[in-house]
Write an enzyme that holds these catalytic residues in place. Structure first.
Site, PDB file in Angstrom:
ATOM      1  N   ASP A 124       0.864  -1.178   0.000  1.00 19.25           N
ATOM      2  CA  ASP A 124       0.000   0.000   0.000  1.00 19.25           C
ATOM      3  C   ASP A 124       0.901   1.228   0.000  1.00 19.25           C
ATOM      4  O   ASP A 124       1.941   1.232   0.662  1.00 19.25           O
ATOM      5  CB  ASP A 124      -0.901   0.004   1.239  1.00 19.25           C
ATOM      6  CG  ASP A 124      -2.117   0.884   1.044  1.00 19.25           C
ATOM      7  OD1 ASP A 124      -3.243   0.345   1.007  1.00 19.25           O
ATOM      8  OD2 ASP A 124      -1.945   2.129   0.917  1.00 19.25           O
ATOM      9  N   THR A 141     -12.057   3.089  -5.949  1.00 20.43           N
ATOM     10  CA  THR A 141     -12.546   3.665  -7.204  1.00 20.43           C
ATOM     11  C   THR A 141     -13.483   4.807  -6.815  1.00 20.43           C
ATOM     12  O   THR A 141     -14.683   4.588  -6.649  1.00 20.43           O
ATOM     13  CB  THR A 141     -13.289   2.612  -8.055  1.00 20.43           C
ATOM     14  OG1 THR A 141     -14.050   1.775  -7.193  1.00 20.43           O
ATOM     15  CG2 THR A 141     -12.343   1.774  -8.865  1.00 20.43           C
ATOM     16  N   LYS A 196     -21.254  -7.650 -11.352  1.00 22.75           N
ATOM     17  CA  LYS A 196     -21.056  -6.991 -10.054  1.00 22.75           C
ATOM     18  C   LYS A 196     -22.000  -5.790  -9.893  1.00 22.75           C
ATOM     19  O   LYS A 196     -22.661  -5.614  -8.870  1.00 22.75           O
ATOM     20  CB  LYS A 196     -19.593  -6.555  -9.952  1.00 22.75           C
ATOM     21  CG  LYS A 196     -19.289  -5.526  -8.904  1.00 22.75           C
ATOM     22  CD  LYS A 196     -19.260  -6.114  -7.525  1.00 22.75           C
ATOM     23  CE  LYS A 196     -19.260  -5.039  -6.486  1.00 22.75           C
ATOM     24  NZ  LYS A 196     -18.779  -5.432  -5.214  1.00 22.75           N
ATOM     25  N   ASN A 227     -25.601  -5.240  -7.293  1.00 22.82           N
ATOM     26  CA  ASN A 227     -25.867  -4.126  -6.385  1.00 22.82           C
ATOM     27  C   ASN A 227     -27.061  -3.302  -6.839  1.00 22.82           C
ATOM     28  O   ASN A 227     -27.790  -2.739  -6.013  1.00 22.82           O
ATOM     29  CB  ASN A 227     -24.608  -3.262  -6.234  1.00 22.82           C
ATOM     30  CG  ASN A 227     -23.613  -3.907  -5.283  1.00 22.82           C
ATOM     31  OD1 ASN A 227     -23.968  -4.820  -4.547  1.00 22.82           O
ATOM     32  ND2 ASN A 227     -22.384  -3.454  -5.298  1.00 22.82           N
ATOM     33  N   ARG A 237     -30.269  -4.932  -5.651  1.00 17.37           N
ATOM     34  CA  ARG A 237     -30.559  -4.638  -4.235  1.00 17.37           C
ATOM     35  C   ARG A 237     -31.044  -3.189  -4.075  1.00 17.37           C
ATOM     36  O   ARG A 237     -31.998  -2.931  -3.350  1.00 17.37           O
ATOM     37  CB  ARG A 237     -29.300  -4.889  -3.395  1.00 17.37           C
ATOM     38  CG  ARG A 237     -29.613  -5.044  -1.931  1.00 17.37           C
ATOM     39  CD  ARG A 237     -28.586  -5.908  -1.231  1.00 17.37           C
ATOM     40  NE  ARG A 237     -28.672  -5.776   0.212  1.00 17.37           N
ATOM     41  CZ  ARG A 237     -29.443  -6.517   0.988  1.00 17.37           C
ATOM     42  NH1 ARG A 237     -30.190  -7.455   0.469  1.00 17.37           N
ATOM     43  NH2 ARG A 237     -29.458  -6.341   2.306  1.00 17.37           N
ATOM     44  N   ARG A 240     -43.440 -16.368  -3.515  1.00 19.91           N
ATOM     45  CA  ARG A 240     -42.583 -15.714  -4.518  1.00 19.91           C
ATOM     46  C   ARG A 240     -42.390 -14.219  -4.262  1.00 19.91           C
ATOM     47  O   ARG A 240     -42.050 -13.468  -5.160  1.00 19.91           O
ATOM     48  CB  ARG A 240     -43.162 -15.941  -5.932  1.00 19.91           C
ATOM     49  CG  ARG A 240     -42.846 -17.334  -6.480  1.00 19.91           C
ATOM     50  CD  ARG A 240     -43.507 -17.617  -7.791  1.00 19.91           C
ATOM     51  NE  ARG A 240     -44.958 -17.562  -7.699  1.00 19.91           N
ATOM     52  CZ  ARG A 240     -45.721 -18.525  -7.192  1.00 19.91           C
ATOM     53  NH1 ARG A 240     -45.162 -19.643  -6.772  1.00 19.91           N
ATOM     54  NH2 ARG A 240     -47.025 -18.391  -7.122  1.00 19.91           N
ATOM     55  N   CYS A 262     -21.224   1.044  -2.302  1.00 22.81           N
ATOM     56  CA  CYS A 262     -21.582   0.076  -3.350  1.00 22.81           C
ATOM     57  C   CYS A 262     -22.985   0.301  -3.862  1.00 22.81           C
ATOM     58  O   CYS A 262     -23.189   0.729  -4.995  1.00 22.81           O
ATOM     59  CB  CYS A 262     -21.471  -1.329  -2.783  1.00 22.81           C
ATOM     60  SG  CYS A 262     -19.969  -1.581  -1.846  1.00 22.81           S
ATOM     61  N   LYS A 311     -24.317   1.584   7.931  1.00 26.15           N
ATOM     62  CA  LYS A 311     -25.190   0.501   8.385  1.00 26.15           C
ATOM     63  C   LYS A 311     -24.705  -0.019   9.734  1.00 26.15           C
ATOM     64  O   LYS A 311     -23.703   0.464  10.264  1.00 26.15           O
ATOM     65  CB  LYS A 311     -25.286  -0.612   7.361  1.00 26.15           C
ATOM     66  CG  LYS A 311     -24.026  -1.403   7.175  1.00 26.15           C
ATOM     67  CD  LYS A 311     -24.325  -2.539   6.224  1.00 26.15           C
ATOM     68  CE  LYS A 311     -23.186  -3.501   6.150  1.00 26.15           C
ATOM     69  NZ  LYS A 311     -23.476  -4.566   5.216  1.00 26.15           N
TER      70      LYS A 311
HETATM   71  N1  SAJ Z   1     -30.593  -1.284   3.410  1.00 25.96           N
HETATM   72  C1  SAJ Z   1     -31.941  -0.925   3.523  1.00 25.96           C
HETATM   73  N2  SAJ Z   1     -32.892  -1.907   3.525  1.00 25.96           N
HETATM   74  C2  SAJ Z   1     -32.556  -3.231   3.403  1.00 25.96           C
HETATM   75  C3  SAJ Z   1     -31.188  -3.583   3.271  1.00 25.96           C
HETATM   76  C4  SAJ Z   1     -30.219  -2.591   3.282  1.00 25.96           C
HETATM   77  O1  SAJ Z   1     -32.302   0.245   3.637  1.00 25.96           O
HETATM   78  O2  SAJ Z   1     -33.473  -4.069   3.429  1.00 25.96           O
HETATM   79  C5  SAJ Z   1     -29.549  -0.244   3.413  1.00 25.96           C
HETATM   80  C6  SAJ Z   1     -28.500  -0.410   4.517  1.00 25.96           C
HETATM   81  O3  SAJ Z   1     -28.935   0.144   5.725  1.00 25.96           O
HETATM   82  C7  SAJ Z   1     -27.295   0.315   3.924  1.00 25.96           C
HETATM   83  C8  SAJ Z   1     -27.425   0.044   2.422  1.00 25.96           C
HETATM   84  O4  SAJ Z   1     -28.763  -0.369   2.225  1.00 25.96           O
HETATM   85  O5  SAJ Z   1     -27.369   1.706   4.135  1.00 25.96           O
HETATM   86  C9  SAJ Z   1     -26.499  -1.014   1.856  1.00 25.96           C
HETATM   87  O6  SAJ Z   1     -26.284  -2.042   2.785  1.00 25.96           O
HETATM   88  P1  SAJ Z   1     -26.249  -3.593   2.452  1.00 25.96           P
HETATM   89  O7  SAJ Z   1     -26.030  -4.288   3.746  1.00 25.96           O
HETATM   90  O8  SAJ Z   1     -27.440  -4.027   1.686  1.00 25.96           O
HETATM   91  O9  SAJ Z   1     -25.020  -3.767   1.425  1.00 25.96           O
HETATM   92  P2  SAJ Z   1     -23.496  -3.253   1.412  1.00 25.96           P
HETATM   93  O10 SAJ Z   1     -23.443  -1.985   0.636  1.00 25.96           O
HETATM   94  O11 SAJ Z   1     -22.877  -3.275   2.755  1.00 25.96           O
HETATM   95  O12 SAJ Z   1     -22.797  -4.417   0.535  1.00 25.96           O
HETATM   96  C10 SAJ Z   1     -23.220  -4.656  -0.807  1.00 25.96           C
HETATM   97  C11 SAJ Z   1     -23.459  -6.162  -1.011  1.00 25.96           C
HETATM   98  N3  SAJ Z   1     -24.168  -6.414  -2.267  1.00 25.96           N
HETATM   99  C12 SAJ Z   1     -25.300  -7.143  -2.323  1.00 25.96           C
HETATM  100  O13 SAJ Z   1     -25.827  -7.603  -1.338  1.00 25.96           O
HETATM  101  C13 SAJ Z   1     -25.883  -7.355  -3.665  1.00 25.96           C
HETATM  102  C14 SAJ Z   1     -22.128  -6.915  -0.983  1.00 25.96           C
HETATM  103  O14 SAJ Z   1     -22.324  -8.278  -1.279  1.00 25.96           O
HETATM  104  C15 SAJ Z   1     -21.158  -6.293  -2.001  1.00 25.96           C
HETATM  105  O15 SAJ Z   1     -19.899  -6.941  -1.983  1.00 25.96           O
HETATM  106  C16 SAJ Z   1     -20.963  -4.830  -1.613  1.00 25.96           C
HETATM  107  O16 SAJ Z   1     -22.228  -4.171  -1.692  1.00 25.96           O
HETATM  108  C17 SAJ Z   1     -19.951  -4.203  -2.579  1.00 25.96           C
HETATM  109  O17 SAJ Z   1     -18.782  -4.039  -2.191  1.00 25.96           O
HETATM  110  O18 SAJ Z   1     -20.306  -3.969  -3.734  1.00 25.96           O
END
Ligand code: SAJ
Length: 406
Positions: free
Chosen positions: A29, A80, A201, A205, A208, A241, A255, A315
């Site tokens: 690093d 990034t 990838k 995200n 979600r 479902r 992310c 979170k």
């Molecule tokens: N959140 C909500 N409601 C939910 C779930 C999450 O409001 O039902 C919010 C959380 O509070 C937070 C944000 O969404 O602010 C994101 O949190 P997260 O726990 O869903 O995800 P990250 O950002 O910590 O991690 C994600 C993951 N991607 C997926 O689940 C598809 C992880 O697997 C990835 O590796 C990561 O992004 C990344 O590095 O891209």
């Protein structure tokens, strides 16, 4: 030997995991302070199981330094940065790291980019940088994209168990890198081409983000007509479902609040659902702020300084504040010119915002209304301390009479 470049949230645990599974690893690093901390035997962020993994990796012989190594495999895991205004990812660190690798890499070495990049980044930025340096891709240097997929808060477990994608130009190189990750990864590893790996990838995200936006929109609809969004989601999710996510105070992290914008930026006339979803999530902290003012009015509170936000991280149970809904809410508070909200987070020990407290009891003594922005375990374990306060629970975790919801 594998040289892992970038020892942050992803590079460090990946390097440790390889080192504890029989791979000779040197972590590099450019941040000397970070390297010194690691060499002094300390990790640089909190994560379940990370300290133990770190100690095991030290015993296994992992090394940390600021110099790029001469070896046949490099894993680039540098940040990034994302430009909020252009909504584009800035690949400058990835390109700079790859260029530095080229200065030492022997002929035939493989450079694996793990950093999250927008689809097409390898083609538009990394390949030209390699070619401009006079290297022939596929002969002098091989390029691979192996995006990480682990979730902060459960990184160590997910590194071991998640499925992975490896994108390579050449099948044989893809299989070689698959073998390297198989040293520790117990999940399925799919080998595909680079662009597909980049896209999967970002799509994961985005999936979600869109689904969280749907939950947030339902919360707004239910608020409008005084319906219980949590009960409705619970009942709907009994359908075989249907699997609705949870509404919240907004979406943070580097992310889910960022990656979907890459698709909107590159396909503005096509990515409409994604665009609307991101706007919904981005405006959720404002929705919470309005809800705070609404409840204050109902309760006859006039002093915003007696209102406290619980949680600053993006979170629960992590110390990462990137794009956090609380920071977004505080920014929007500035725009409303009604500053003064108090803030506390057990994971943030340094002063990062105005009116920040570092002790739960002192914080609670100074506010009449508490807004649960983050569902850290600490507050779940201290619910009784909220007795007598007006509570706006953005996560539906506080089971006390009279609690308000978003
Ligand atoms: N959140 C909500 N409601 C939910 C779930 C999450 O409001 O039902 C919010 C959380 O509070 C937070 C944000 O969404 O602010 C994101 O949190 P997260 O726990 O869903 O995800 P990250 O950002 O910590 O991690 C994600 C993951 N991607 C997926 O689940 C598809 C992880 O697997 C990835 O590796 C990561 O992004 C990344 O590095 O891209």
């Amino acid at each position: 030997m594998v040289n892992v470049i970038g020892l942050g949230y992803i590079g460090l645990p990946t390097a440790l995991m390889m080192a504890t599974h029989g791979v000779e690893v040197v972590g590099t690093d450019y941040n000397k302070e970070l390297v010194d901390t690691l060499n002094a035997g300390h990790t640089t962020f909190k994560e379940d199981g990370l300290d133990e993994l770190f100690q095991d990796a030290l015993k296994a012989g992992i090394k940390f330094n600021t110099e790029y190594q001469v070896t046949d495999t490099y894993i680039v895991s540098v940040p990034t940065p994302y430009d909020k205004f252009s909504k584009k990812v800035d690949a400058c660190y990835v390109v700079a790291a790859v260029k530095s690798v080229l200065e030492v890499a022997p002929k035939g070495a493989t450079v694996v980019v793990e950093s999250t990049i927008s689809p097409g980044t390898m083609e538009k930025f990394v390949r030209p940088a390699v070619e401009e340096a006079g290297f022939i891709i596929g002969e002098d240097i091989n390029l691979v994209h192996a995006p990480e997929r682990i979730i902060p808060g459960n990184m160590v477990y997910e590194l071991l168990h998640n499925n992975r994608t490896i994108g390579a130009d050449d099948r044989e190189i893809g299989e070689k890198i698959k073998k390297l990750y198989s040293s520790f990864c117990q999940g399925k590893i799919v080998v595909t081409d680079i662009k597909t790996a980049e896209m999967t990838k970002v799509v994961e995200n985005t999936f979600r983000a869109v689904n969280i936006a749907f939950a947030n929109e339902l919360a707004r609809i239910c608020r409008h007509d005084n319906m219980d969004v949590y009960e409705i989601i619970e009942i709907c999710n009994m359908h075989p479902r249907v699997n609705i996510l949870q509404p919240g105070p907004g979406v943070g992290g580097h992310c889910i609040s960022v990656d979907p914008w890459f698709l909107v930026g590159d396909y503005p006339s096509l990515a409409k659902v994604i665009d609307e979803s991101m706007k919904t999530n981005d405006s959720q902290p404002d929705f919470v702020l309005n809800r705070i003012y609404e409840i204050m009015k109902e309760k006859g509170f006039t002093d915003v300084k007696r209102v406290g936000l619980y949680g600053l991280t993006y979170k629960e149970n992590v110390d990462d504040m990137r794009e956090s809904p609380t920071l977004q809410l505080l920014e929007s508070q500035e725009r409303h010119l009604a500053t003064g909200l108090k803030v506390y987070d057990p994971f943030i020990t340094k002063d990062v915002v105005a009116n920040q407290y570092h002790d739960l009891d002192v914080f609670l003594n100074n506010v009449d209304m508490v807004v649960i922005m983050v569902k850290h375990n600490e507050i779940k374990e201290n619910v009784e301390k909220l007795n007598g306060k007006v509570v706006l629970d953005c996560h539906n975790i506080i089971k006390l009479p009279g609690v308000y919801h978003i």
